[in-house]
Design an enzyme around this catalytic site. Structure first.
Site, PDB file in Angstrom:
ATOM      1  CD  GLU A 328       1.018   0.455  -5.226  1.00 35.17           C
ATOM      2  OE1 GLU A 328       0.855   0.388  -6.462  1.00 35.17           O
ATOM      3  OE2 GLU A 328       2.003  -0.043  -4.648  1.00 35.17           O
ATOM      4  CG  ASP A 484       1.574  -3.573   0.372  1.00 33.40           C
ATOM      5  OD1 ASP A 484       2.346  -4.257   1.083  1.00 33.40           O
ATOM      6  OD2 ASP A 484       1.858  -3.212  -0.781  1.00 33.40           O
ATOM      7  CG  ASN A 486       5.683  -2.800   1.121  1.00 35.76           C
ATOM      8  OD1 ASN A 486       5.823  -3.592   0.187  1.00 35.76           O
ATOM      9  ND2 ASN A 486       5.213  -1.583   0.951  1.00 35.76           N
TER      10      ASN A 486
END
Length: 600
Positions: A328, A484, A486
């Site tokens: 991100e 990440d 998730n």
């Protein structure tokens, strides 16, 4: 005064204020910048005549095909108007009879070559730029200006809107031309007053960055920079003053307690520190949806980019890492902040960015150049690559008949970033992968398929690397996979990574009944372990908390030296959840020290 981006600028003056910055110019100099990207030339100058009480900036934008004499006619016309205006003002203020009777002087504007009769009035501006500028002069009434071509120049300079004590400050925008950033010279000043008439500026630092101290709280900050090129030529100095005073931050950030475990760089050639961190893109932090729904507990200021990026820089620098994998990452933050801080001395990282398709955020890898050599890098956009790459055919053929499933996985912007690094002073190689998998709650099956395709591609690159770089001993190349994901530890990704196999009956395949994956099992050749184990939280918000981020390492290649302890739940909930005034992201950085395990 706003200056558009143009191909050429002629500037002659003492001080010019452009885009809120002040440019300090050499007296009797004309600066010409020929960027050759447009068909226009922008001319800006300040004419100062104390006898006539004139002090005025002039700006012109002309076509490069225009003859020089037309430009000079326009300059003369504008200067005459300004002189008339100043004389009229002087008369109205009740000046002496001698001043009131003063006639408008002859406004003579010309361009010529010194010690030569040749004039440039009949040629075009484009032809002028192609000419040898040695000895070329510009005359404005009684003032003679030398002309310099393509001198180092500061085109845009801005400081952050928020400045925190204990954090690093640097220009939020520093656009230079004909200069090299690392050769520019910067100076920092502070004052309790911002007004030019009352400010008493005290020098407090040098360089393009400055560590704000607690004693600077309540002060305005001024930054002055002299642009320079590799040859040592300097251009006019530019200055910018902050619009806010330095604010006091928290006495101690929780990540500073973690940094007690990373106070020093690792010195052994085979030891290295890895960080993976979802830093929360500004795209998702600073919006009405994030403020009202995702993070309503977080103060508005704490979600601002200029506040959060100061904490992120302070946190990343303090970990003294050798390898940093980020998710991100806003493209602007990567270009303006991370590269301009992490890639400069004393840190000397090298950074690579991989945007998620057309999105303004993506993943990035930074590695310390003193520790690694970059041998290759690859970016794979999983969605559109799945039906296109031959190595994906066996798995793709098993799922493509489910139209909803196929459409959903192929429409994702998930990006896989991979680089091959050679550890300096050793014969070891590291294949580093970094990703951010699809987030949706009903998409465990999508994420499991994504990691399956990703590992297939990584296996392919691993074999290619061994062949291309003649790595005869397979123990000398190891895989590190950060990101990440998730996915909590109970899901299939952790199982596939650590056990190398997920069977057809695994529950993740049915996370969405309409897209259920049938008759698919996954296997991969890398025996991996999680360097930070299964922490309770790597993501902590009011809506969700759990472990989503990992540093996966090849078990028979790497040995864990240290996993930096995580923040306590008390720290995470001090302001309800994160992000907060103390935590710049809704995720927590994972930090681990690793070593290539000795070959038996």
């Amino acid at each position: 005064m706003f200056l558009p981006s143009v191909s050429v600028l002629l500037k002659f003056t003492l001080n010019i204020i452009i885009n809120s910055r002040r440019i300090t110019m050499d007296i009797n100099k004309v600066y010409i910048r020929n960027v050759e990207v447009t068909d226009e030339i922008n001319i800006v100058f300040r004419y100062v005549n104390q006898e006539l009480n004139v002090d005025r900036d002039f700006s012109f934008c002309r076509k490069k095909s225009e003859p020089v004499f037309k430009l000079l006619v326009r300059i003369r016309s504008n200067v005459e108007k300004e002189l008339e205006k100043c004389l009229n003002k002087s008369s109205k203020r009740g000046s002496t009879a001698e001043q009131n009777s003063r006639a408008l002087p002859e406004v003579k504007i010309e361009m010529y070559r010194d010690r030569c009769d040749s004039s440039f009035h009949q040629i075009t501006l484009a032809e002028l730029l192609q000419d040898n500028f040695t000895g070329v002069k510009l005359r404005v009434i009684d003032q003679i200006f030398d002309i310099l071509l393509n001198q180092p120049w500061v085109d845009l300079l801005q400081l952050p809107k928020c400045i925190l004590a204990g954090c690093l400050i640097y220009p939020s925008k520093l656009h230079i031309q004909f200069a090299v950033r690392e050769h520019c010279y910067g100076m920092w000043f502070k004052s309790t007053q911002r007004d030019a008439k009352t400010a008493n500026w005290e020098k407090c630092g040098e360089g393009l960055t400055y560590q704000i101290a607690q004693k600077d709280v309540g002060y305005y900050i001024k930054f002055a920079v002299i642009p320079r090129n590799k040859q040592g030529t300097s251009g006019p100095m530019a200055e910018e003053i902050s619009k806010c005073v330095v604010q006091a931050g928290p006495d101690l950030f929780p990540f500073q307690m973690r940094q007690r475990h990373t106070a020093n760089l690792l010195s052994e050639p085979s030891h290295f520190r890895v960080v993976t961190y979802n830093i929360l893109a500004d795209l998702y932090a600073d919006s009405e949806y994030s403020r009202q729904t995702l993070f309503p507990y977080c103060s508005r200021q704490s979600l601002l980019t200029d506040y959060r990026k100061q904490l992120l820089i302070k946190e990343l620098i303090g970990y003294n890492a050798d390898l940093i994998c980020l998710q991100e990452v806003d493209q602007k933050i990567f270009d303006v902040d991370f590269k301009n801080v992490l890639e400069m001395p004393p840190h000397n990282f090298y950074g690579m960015m991989a945007p998620k398709g057309t999105c303004t955020e993506g993943v990035s890898v930074f590695f310390r150049r003193s520790r690694f050599d970059l041998l290759g890098s690859h970016v794979l956009h999983l969605g559109n690559s799945i039906p296109a790459l031959p190595i994906f055919e066996p798995l793709w053929n098993k799922i493509k008949t489910n139209e909803k499933l196929a459409a959903r996985i192929c429409n994702r912007s998930t990006t896989l970033q991979i680089c091959l690094l050679k550890v300096k002073k050793t014969d070891k190689y590291m294949l580093v992968a970094n990703t951010h998998l699809y987030f949706h709650p009903d998409a465990d099956h999508i994420r499991l398929l994504q990691i399956g395709f990703a590992l297939t591609y990584i296996e392919y690159l691993h074999k290619q690397s061994v062949k291309e770089h003649n790595i005869t001993d397979p123990q000398n190349i190891g895989l590190i996979f950060c990101g990440d994901f998730n996915s909590v530890p109970d899901c299939g990704i952790y199982k596939l990574m650590t056990e190398q196999f997920v069977d057809k009956q695994f529950s993740d395949w049915c996370s969405n009944p309409d897209e259920a994956v049938v008759d698919v099992e996954l296997a991969q050749p890398f025996k991996m372990f999680s360097a930070c184990g299964k922490p309770r939280y790597t993501n902590y918000t009011a809506l969700f908390s759990g472990c989503l981020d990992y540093i996966f390492c090849q078990q028979d290649r790497f040995e864990l030296l240290q996993c930096v302890p995580f923040p306590t739940e008390e720290q995470l909930t001090a302001h309800t959840a994160i992000p907060s005034i103390c935590f710049p992201s809704d995720h927590i950085a994972l930090v681990a020290d690793l070593s290539f395990e000795p070959v038996s």
